[in-house]
Write an enzyme that holds these catalytic residues in place. Structure first.
Site, mmCIF file in Angstrom:
data_model
loop_
_atom_site.group_PDB
_atom_site.id
_atom_site.type_symbol
_atom_site.label_atom_id
_atom_site.label_comp_id
_atom_site.label_asym_id
_atom_site.label_seq_id
_atom_site.Cartn_x
_atom_site.Cartn_y
_atom_site.Cartn_z
ATOM 1 N N ASP A 18 -59.507 72.686 63.298
ATOM 2 C CA ASP A 18 -60.859 72.254 62.968
ATOM 3 C C ASP A 18 -61.767 72.718 64.099
ATOM 4 O OD1 ASP A 18 -62.362 70.057 61.024
ATOM 5 O OD2 ASP A 18 -63.250 70.214 63.021
ATOM 6 N N ASP A 56 -58.585 63.057 56.740
ATOM 7 C CA ASP A 56 -59.987 62.646 56.934
ATOM 8 C C ASP A 56 -60.979 63.416 56.073
ATOM 9 O OD1 ASP A 56 -59.892 65.123 58.150
ATOM 10 O OD2 ASP A 56 -60.557 64.451 60.124
#
Length: 780
Positions: free
Chosen positions: A192, A127
């Site tokens: 993340d 992504d």
């Protein structure tokens, strides 16, 4: 769902009162898969319950939801020391998730560990490497071409080591996790910082560095300092223009960017039920901006509804049976309690340059005029991992339809980022995407895009002062477009849409009027939209690659001449001596986020090549000596030059160095490159007033010394031209400060104390040179 006792009675009757068969049937019935992608990996609520009961008996008090889930995953619930804010917990997470930018280094570290397969369910999500430029399909094709080497490495590494692989175009990691992998009571770690998004489904989902992920994938208990718990009691209910995003914008204004450090934020109270599941995820997602370990909501009917809609009714039914363990106990204690009345909460917009500078939308125009911030909005951007749900897109489309009905389009540029392929396909089918295009919007790829600086922005020149408004989560200087003069504000998608139509920060959709093409004034009505589609979600294209059952023939190639990927060499072990005459590379002035330490944007392409990405080390940090970024004095030549060049000079000449930092050093992203780069270029310690949690752990993992001033005022005693000696490492023990001798150029010296948060295991990492080195030692 029938009560347990009634179910037992029915089964006993059916089985002729043979009770051992009852247990067998119930056990078989309770085997529910974590995800339909992993049908043989089951949810273990029975173990969670067992561990909670052990801990409850030991502590003899009511437990918060956070404690139930965290302590329910203890490696040794009977023997583990448990004290909020002090003890280090050894935990067994259920799964690992990695986005492509951080997965490169995580998988390189896992490869160097020599282990054949991951020990827990793990996934990689592509992504971060897709740059917003022309629009979704074109940008995706370009990204696949440019990043082919990296995507191939991640796909083959995933196949080789048993990791699921979500291809580019599948969507943003956190939306994919919410749709497929998060569930009430899960303990998930992700590489993340916005992994806490999964708290919207009642899980404890924590952002970590890649080395932490490697530990868990290797089957090693994961260490976490026992978090404190901040309670946020929600009363009233959301209505009108007020959205879930406003809850976290308000809380960020209260707690600031470091107010949640070392704590889990636990939302509770009657107001919770007025928030959709994806709305709860939004709130948890942006909890990263207050430094929180994670955020979580209690299991309720909104979560059950979402689970059912995303094909996981079996998980919802199982959660119903164990619901007492998925909500806080009555009378549980919070270390801090905040109350927010949702009925009184007004729409907010936070910024610029920091996500905790909160303003009611009604007031931001006046504040902007006073502060000299540009009022004209150049670009409005909606979507991102924070706000790209079906409900978010529906509310934005509801605003857009009203403007279109009066002949209006956006005065500002306008972009839309779907959170996943499933969201993209569904909003296309249901007409939302076309409505937003008709308003003047461009639908970008299912990826992070401008939120993380992956934006080829053309409408301004670098250095041009301008304003953008986004529904993102982070707005540090230069974060979105690498322009330090871009004033970025974060708010809800519907407010972004309204402001993009009006084109100015002075517009308040609750009170102000727009003028249609017919000359008549009208006011936008508060948007209303379904939280979930009436029909089933459209899954769109199949973008998932299962790891093969037999990977013995799978090869993972890393070319020695690659500029994108580089196999890792072990860091050097501690030599057993105190650190003498450390040179100060830079004394940082003010805020220093991981974006300042290791910039994203164009540098993302080097996330798998440690030496190349080290050329961005601290290029955004402000040097207190001259007030400039990427300009430091070389102590040998006395010339000023870029930070990475100076660090490389020191490394070449055998000069070990240190960084001096300010408050909350390393806030922001979980990127471990901000720890790997200084280690690679010769750093030995980072000394600050305070650290952000993830970054402090990342530094320890790579064999560095994150140290804090025992007296924060000692920051002022150190000057960039000084040299430092750190003493006490031969007797390095938990809780015992280290001594630092400051040697000034005039020959005088001062001695100060430096605190640390190392435990015994982390001290072993330091002595071995890194956590990975220590893992290898233990394998031998």
């Amino acid at each position: 769902m029938a009560p347990y006792s009634l179910l037992v009675t029915r089964l006993q009757k059916a089985l002729g009162m043979r009770q051992y068969h009852v247990a067998s049937v119930l056990c078989q019935r309770a085997k529910v898969a974590m995800s339909h992608f992993e049908p043989n990996e089951y949810i273990h609520y029975d173990l969670l319950e067992k561990n909670i009961n052990i801990v409850r008996k030991r502590l003899n008090r009511p437990l918060t939801l956070s404690e139930k889930i965290v302590y329910g995953h203890l490696d040794d619930p009977a023997g583990q020391e448990i004290e909020r804010g002090k003890s280090y917990l050894r935990l067994r997470p259920d799964r690992v998730a990695m986005q492509d930018a951080t997965a490169q280094m995580a998988m390189l570290q896992f490869i160097s560990s020599g282990l054949p397969k991951v020990a827990v369910p793990s996934t990689i999500h592509c992504d971060h490497l897709i740059e917003a430029q022309l629009g979704g399909e074109k940008d995706l094709r370009r990204a696949k071409d440019i990043n082919q080497e990296v995507y191939n490495f991640l796909a083959t590494a995933g196949a080789k080591y048993g990791v699921g692989f979500w291809k580019p175009g599948s969507g943003i990691i956190h939306q994919i996790i919410l749709e497929n992998y998060a569930y009430p009571g899960v303990l998930l770690i992700g590489t993340d910082s916005h992994t806490p998004n999964g708290g919207g489904l009642g899980g404890i989902c924590i952002g970590v560095g890649g080395a932490d992920a490697v530990d868990v994938m290797a089957g090693i208990p994961w260490e976490l300092k026992c978090p404190k718990v901040i309670g946020v009691k929600l009363t009233g209910s959301l209505s009108g223009w007020t959205s879930p995003k406003d809850v976290i914008l308000k809380v960020a204004g209260i707690l600031t960017v470091k107010g949640g450090t070392g704590a889990i934020v636990e939302y509770h109270g009657p107001g919770v039920d007025s928030i959709s599941c994806t709305g709860m995820a939004t709130i948890c997602n942006m909890g990263a901006e207050i430094g929180a370990t994670t955020s979580v909501f209690p299991y309720n009917q909104r979560m059950k509804k979402y689970l059912s809609k995303t094909g996981r009714a079996d998980i919802a039914n199982l959660a119903d049976e164990f619901k007492d363990h998925l909500v806080p106990d009555p009378g549980c204690h919070y270390d801090q309690l905040i109350e927010v009345n949702l009925s009184e909460l007004k729409p907010h917009i936070n910024g610029p340059f920091t996500p905790d500078l909160a303003h009611p939308v009604a007031e931001v125009g006046k504040v902007a005029e006073k502060e000299g911030w540009p009022l004209d909005i150049r670009v409005g951007l909606i979507g991102s991992c924070t706000n790209s749900s079906y409900e978010d897109m529906g509310r934005s489309a509801a605003v857009a339809k009203q403007a279109l009905a009066h002949g209006l389009k956006c005065k500002s540029q306008f972009t839309i980022t779907p959170g996943s392929e499933q969201i993209r396909a569904t909003i296309e089918r249901d007409g939302y995407a076309q409505i937003l295009r008709d308003l003047g919007g461009i639908v970008l790829a299912n990826a992070c895009g401008p939120c993380i600086g992956q934006w080829d922005r053309k409408d301004i020149k670098k250095g041009e002062k301008n304003t953008i408004v986004t529904s993102y989560n982070r707005n540090f200087t230069g974060r979105n477009d690498a322009n330090p003069e871009t004033h970025a504000f974060v708010t809800s998608p519907e407010i972004v849409t309204a402001l993009a139509i009006a084109g100015t920060l002075k517009f308040n959709p609750e009170t102000d009027y727009l003028t249609g093409t017919d000359g008549k004034k009208f006011k936008l009505e508060a948007p209303d939209a379904d939280e979930l589609p009436k029909a089933e979600f459209d899954p769109g294209q199949d973008t998932y690659q299962h790891p093969p059952k037999d990977s013995s023939g799978q090869h993972v190639d890393v070319s020695p001449t690659s500029q994108r990927l580089q196999l890792l060499e072990p860091f050097d072990k501690w030599d057993g001596k105190d650190l003498e005459d450390l040179q100060i590379l830079i004394k940082v002035k003010g805020k220093c986020t991981t974006d300042h330490i290791s910039a994203a944007g164009p540098w993302l392409k080097f996330r798998g090549h440690l030496d190349n990405i080290s050329n961005n080390l601290l290029i955004g940090a402000i040097n207190i000596e001259n007030g400039k970024a990427n300009s430091v004095r070389n102590a040998v030549t006395q010339e000023f030059g870029p930070v990475p060049d100076t660090a490389r000079y020191y490394k070449k000449h055998g000069i070990r160095w240190v960084v001096i930092g300010d408050e909350n050093y390393g806030e922001g992203s979980s990127r471990e490159h901000a720890a790997l780069e200084p280690r690679h270029l010769g750093a030995r310690a980072i000394i600050t007033k305070s650290f952000a949690r993830i970054h402090e752990t990342n530094l320890k993992k790579q064999g560095l010394l994150p140290l804090t001033f025992a007296d924060p005022a000692d920051y002022n005693k150190i000057h960039p031209v000084d040299k430092l000696t750190i003493q006490g490492l031969k007797d390095f023990t938990p809780g015992k400060p280290l001594k630092c001798i400051i040697k000034h150029p005039n020959g005088t010296q001062e001695t100060i104390l430096l605190n640390h948060t190392f435990n015994e295991t982390q001290i072993e990492w330091f002595r071995a040179g890194s956590a990975l080195n220590r893992m290898k030692e233990l394998q031998q």
